[in-house]
Design a protein around this motif. Sequence first.
Motif, PDB file in Angstrom:
ATOM      1  N   UNK A   1       0.814  -1.222   0.000  1.00 64.06           N
ATOM      2  CA  UNK A   1       0.000   0.000   0.000  1.00 64.06           C
ATOM      3  C   UNK A   1       0.839   1.261   0.000  1.00 64.06           C
ATOM      4  N   UNK A   2       0.147   2.364   0.014  1.00 63.20           N
ATOM      5  CA  UNK A   2       0.812   3.664  -0.107  1.00 63.20           C
ATOM      6  C   UNK A   2       1.838   3.870   1.006  1.00 63.20           C
ATOM      7  N   UNK A   3       1.426   3.594   2.249  1.00 60.26           N
ATOM      8  CA  UNK A   3       2.301   3.882   3.386  1.00 60.26           C
ATOM      9  C   UNK A   3       3.538   2.989   3.364  1.00 60.26           C
ATOM     10  N   UNK A   4       3.312   1.684   3.223  1.00 64.20           N
ATOM     11  CA  UNK A   4       4.436   0.758   3.220  1.00 64.20           C
ATOM     12  C   UNK A   4       5.416   1.049   2.099  1.00 64.20           C
ATOM     13  N   UNK A   5       4.898   1.290   0.901  1.00 66.46           N
ATOM     14  CA  UNK A   5       5.781   1.573  -0.233  1.00 66.46           C
ATOM     15  C   UNK A   5       6.581   2.847  -0.013  1.00 66.46           C
TER      16      UNK A   5
ATOM     17  N   UNK B   1      13.253   3.975   5.173  1.00 69.01           N
ATOM     18  CA  UNK B   1      12.982   4.123   6.605  1.00 69.01           C
ATOM     19  C   UNK B   1      12.698   2.773   7.250  1.00 69.01           C
ATOM     20  N   UNK B   2      12.210   1.824   6.474  1.00 68.16           N
ATOM     21  CA  UNK B   2      11.969   0.486   7.018  1.00 68.16           C
ATOM     22  C   UNK B   2      12.630  -0.538   6.105  1.00 68.16           C
ATOM     23  N   UNK B   3      13.038  -1.658   6.693  1.00 68.01           N
ATOM     24  CA  UNK B   3      13.679  -2.682   5.879  1.00 68.01           C
ATOM     25  C   UNK B   3      12.704  -3.774   5.503  1.00 68.01           C
ATOM     26  N   UNK B   4      11.691  -3.941   6.394  1.00 67.10           N
ATOM     27  CA  UNK B   4      10.686  -4.966   6.132  1.00 67.10           C
ATOM     28  C   UNK B   4       9.335  -4.292   6.094  1.00 67.10           C
ATOM     29  N   UNK B   5       8.463  -4.719   5.186  1.00 67.48           N
ATOM     30  CA  UNK B   5       7.127  -4.127   5.103  1.00 67.48           C
ATOM     31  C   UNK B   5       6.395  -4.320   6.439  1.00 67.48           C
ATOM     32  N   UNK B   6       5.699  -3.274   6.894  1.00 61.27           N
ATOM     33  CA  UNK B   6       4.977  -3.339   8.169  1.00 61.27           C
ATOM     34  C   UNK B   6       3.640  -4.034   7.986  1.00 61.27           C
TER      35      UNK B   6
END
Lengths: 277, 348
Positions: A115-119, A126-131
Amino acid sequence: MTITRLWAALLIGPLLLCTLCFFVLPFALLAVTGQGYMDVLHDPYYWRIFAYTLEISAVVTAGCLLIAYPIAYYLIFIAPGRTLRRVIFIIVIAPLFTSNIVRSFGWIIILGRNGVINNALYDLGLIEKKLQLLYTDFSVVVGLIYIMTPFMVLSLSSVLQKIEPSLREAAKDLGASPPVAFIKVTLPLSMPGIVAGSLIVFTLTMGAYVTPSVMSGGKSTVMSMLIYQQYAVSINYPLGAVLAIALLAGSLVVVGLYLMAVRGVEARYKPLEASAK
Amino acid sequence: MIEIKSLSKVYGQFRALDDVSLFVEEGEFIALLGPSGCGKTTLLRSIAGFVQPDGGSISISGRSMLGQPPNKRPVNTVFQNYALFPHYSVANNVAFGPRRQRLPVQEIKQRVQEALTAVGMSDFASRFPSQLSGGQQQRVALARAIVNRPKVLLLDEPLGALDLKLRKQLQLELSKLHKTLGITFIFVTHDQEEALVMADRVAVMSRGKILQLGKPDEIYDHPSSRYVASFVGESTLLRCDVGQDGRVVLEANGAVLPAQLAGIWRNGQSLMIRPENIAVGPAVGPDETAVEGVVASVAFLGSTRRVHLELANREVAIVDIPGTGPKPELGQALTVHWHGAKATFVSD
């Protein structure tokens, strides 16, 4: 204009009759003939689901209040000009014109694994793994807050509108800084709006079905989903009915406790014989 | 004490305050008098801090007030609609200010008691605003303001919503309170009688300007302009002109003005006489002047009848005649006169 008793009866009658025949009577019948109350009461599984529903509803109500109050405050006290005020009002109300289902699916696009936020977060490094945002308590709460906020804004703004501007001026004139003026004058005077808005949001959330089922993806269950399962999946009508009545009774108890607590707070401000001149 | 210099405030096209200057002495009772929209409330709200002026300066006791929020100014306001907090009792309303100053509890109690006693409301301390009459609410609003011992008390048409009898009574009480407290009062009103009765000095305002500032009797006896004369009390205003022989005459009937009046006349000025200074009858002697007219209306005022006479040039003379005498008939011709010493000139 005064309405005669006959007219009143004619006007209210059909609706009253409809409600009576198709809601109150069947419901009473169910409540009386319902079996298995004790089974439900003694099963911790149902208590857990009720507690979970309650918890979600409480969080959603609090969240709505925190989001809606600044919006309503800005709308009534700060927004310059009538045009801007109307635009904000329309923006607040507009979502109500769309179906709950569509709006809930909208959140899937925003919160989903791709989704928009994860992408956005992933691409920014900022993140290494999708939340895991979707299908969690978080997504259920977010989806419900989004659906319920307009109701809270409307009930808050209608009360804030009625607060005389001179009262806030008087508070400042008497030496109160803006935050103190808010806590001592605006906030207590907006209590009726807070109470009404919380009741609307809380009861609507307790009975909400579509949003929790879409946003939880079936990973968690609220009372309304449980009831639906009894009717549509297990075809266990009696249990479904008993659960529905349990939800209603439980909600009423919570609302009653809430109102009692509110009355306790208000008693500190208002005299018992407030209407007496 | 209060120094206001060339204050201005514009709302869109509307000049609410237009280069207003006003100096107020410590302990003075100033009335800002004018019709609605004349800028008197804007001026008051500028002093209170609710209006940010576009230009000019305000200082109180030498300290500039510009940029100071209302809660940091040594002034308190009595609002037009009282603005009592509906969720607080009378005592808590009055204690609101002292509590913000974080005074000791004992002192707050004492001050609240004193303030309520000063306005005669000490028996109502535990009531709520909704349980009080308009006059009682007014008194509480007053107590809530004076309890803070402000340097200046601002009153925004505080008696406007009360009935006549109560208004008269509260006027007297306010005057008394002003004397005992020694606080500077600035009082906004559109009621000229109220202003004349209570104030040490009256500022007559119109269209964002102060037209005249003076003691009540100065304003009444020597208004600076036609506007002030007609706004403060009733008056006969007669246009003057220079006659063929160079003497100053009334436009209405060509009557020649006495020499000492003619000497101070300037072109364009009108003669003003108050109704109580005009009597029925022809002029006697060189110091008196008379006009003739037709009775257009008669109003009974109790001890007197106020008669409006229409003169030949459509100007109107207003005359008070004793209420005991015969009532003049409408349309009746009447000659009235006055003494030159009772007349004054006003500009347009």
